[in-house]
Design a protein around this motif. Structure first.
Motif, short mmCIF file in Angstrom:
data_model
loop_
_atom_site.label_atom_id
_atom_site.label_comp_id
_atom_site.label_asym_id
_atom_site.label_seq_id
_atom_site.Cartn_x
_atom_site.Cartn_y
_atom_site.Cartn_z
N VAL A 182 18.56 24.76 25.43
CA VAL A 182 18.69 25.97 25.72
C VAL A 182 18.85 27.14 24.84
O VAL A 182 19.86 26.72 24.02
N GLN A 183 18.44 28.15 24.70
CA GLN A 183 18.64 29.23 23.67
C GLN A 183 19.43 30.31 24.54
O GLN A 183 19.17 30.72 25.53
N ASP A 184 20.23 30.68 23.46
CA ASP A 184 21.09 32.19 23.96
C ASP A 184 20.15 33.16 24.37
O ASP A 184 18.82 33.40 23.57
N GLY A 185 20.33 33.78 25.58
CA GLY A 185 19.48 34.85 26.01
C GLY A 185 18.40 34.52 27.02
O GLY A 185 17.71 35.10 27.60
N LEU A 189 27.02 23.46 29.00
CA LEU A 189 26.67 24.80 28.81
C LEU A 189 27.89 25.89 29.14
O LEU A 189 27.72 26.88 28.77
N VAL A 190 29.01 25.27 29.20
CA VAL A 190 30.04 26.31 29.92
C VAL A 190 30.46 27.07 28.69
O VAL A 190 31.17 28.24 28.81
N VAL A 215 21.55 31.24 34.69
CA VAL A 215 21.20 29.81 35.25
C VAL A 215 20.96 30.26 36.88
O VAL A 215 21.78 30.63 37.58
N VAL A 216 19.83 29.67 37.07
CA VAL A 216 19.40 29.77 38.49
C VAL A 216 19.44 28.25 38.96
O VAL A 216 18.96 27.42 38.47
N ILE A 257 27.90 32.90 31.06
CA ILE A 257 26.83 32.36 32.14
C ILE A 257 26.93 33.37 33.19
O ILE A 257 27.75 33.22 33.93
N LYS A 258 25.77 33.76 33.67
CA LYS A 258 25.26 34.15 34.80
C LYS A 258 24.81 33.19 35.74
O LYS A 258 23.94 32.72 35.58
#
Length: 253
Positions: free
Chosen positions: A90-93, A111-112, A119-120, A136-137
């Motif tokens: 996973v890349q930032d953004g 990922l925390v 993240v959906v 993280i949204k």
């Protein structure tokens, strides 16, 4: 070697490697390929193997999926390694989907401390894991809470997934076959997984090695839909070769 003994050993060979080609079997038993084809036809009639184009496979079926609690500690260390590797992809953004499951939960755990990621998920356990992650949204799909799990599913889930576009989707699956693709024993859970796959540009399947080579009742998506597979080192090499031959990038942890 008598024909009966050879057929018994063909079954043993194929069960060991899960997939066997006519050419390999002919070399292994030092007979003509025509003899192997005849043996395979007779073995299939006995219900011991399934013939394919150019060889045979052993079919292992998944008829149900245990509850979350029953699955949580199964292959735990392997799931942790898979989750760590997946999170590193996973890349930032990026906007990503994380499917519900015990393996995908370990992606969230890794990922925390990341930042600027959306993240959906359809898993309230994953959402809870990320609740204090300031970078993280989290978007929960909503839906009906599926029995004995933390999974949200149903019409509302499908509607939300149908309105999204993300860079990556991390999909968990109880049965993954190199020929037949992603499979599931429960029809009610198939539409959400299909929606996740449609919503993403890149599909990454995370599945411990006990899921590889398994068949189940319902097809979720073909092998051609998978870009990357992350699994355990115990997965059958013949199965993994077939995934690679189909263009899937395979990592084992």
């Amino acid at each position: 070697m008598l024909a009966a003994e050879r057929k018994l050993r063909i079954v043993e060979y194929t069960r060991q490697y899960r997939v066997a080609t006519v050419t390999d079997l002919a070399k292994e038993f030092n007979v003509h390929e025509a003899t192997i084809r005849r043996d395979l036809m007779e073995i299939e009639q006995e219900g011991l193997l399934k013939r394919t184009h150019g060889g045979a496979i052993v079919e292992h079926w998944t008829h149900d999926e245990p509850s979350f609690n029953d699955r949580f500690n199964t292959q735990l260390e392997q799931k942790m390694r898979i989750g760590k590797l997946a999170a590193n992809m996973v890349q930032d953004g990026e906007h990503i989907i994380i499917d519900s499951g015990t393996t995908t939960l370990h992606i969230a755990k890794n990922l925390v401390h990341r930042s600027n990621i959306t993240v959906v998920t359809n898993d309230i356990n994953i959402a809870s894991e990320l609740r204090d992650a300031s970078g993280i949204k989290v978007v929960l799909t909503g839906g009906d809470l599926y029995p004995s799990s933390y999974m949200l599913n149903g019409m509302f889930t499908d509607q939300v997934l149908g309105s999204l576009h993300v860079e990556k989707a991390f999909i968990g699956i109880p049965a993954l076959h190199p020929v037949h693709g992603l499979m599931h024993p429960e029809a009610l859970l198939v539409p959400a997984k299909k929606g996740m796959i449609r919503a993403a540009q890149e599909i990454i399947v995370v599945a411990d090695d006990s899921k590889i080579g398994k068949l189940s009742l319902y097809t979720v998506a073909p092998t051609s839909s998978i870009h990357t597979l992350i699994t355990g080192i115990g997965a059958g090499e013949q199965d993994l070769k077939l995934f690679r031959d189909a263009g899937v990038t395979v990592y084992t942890e």
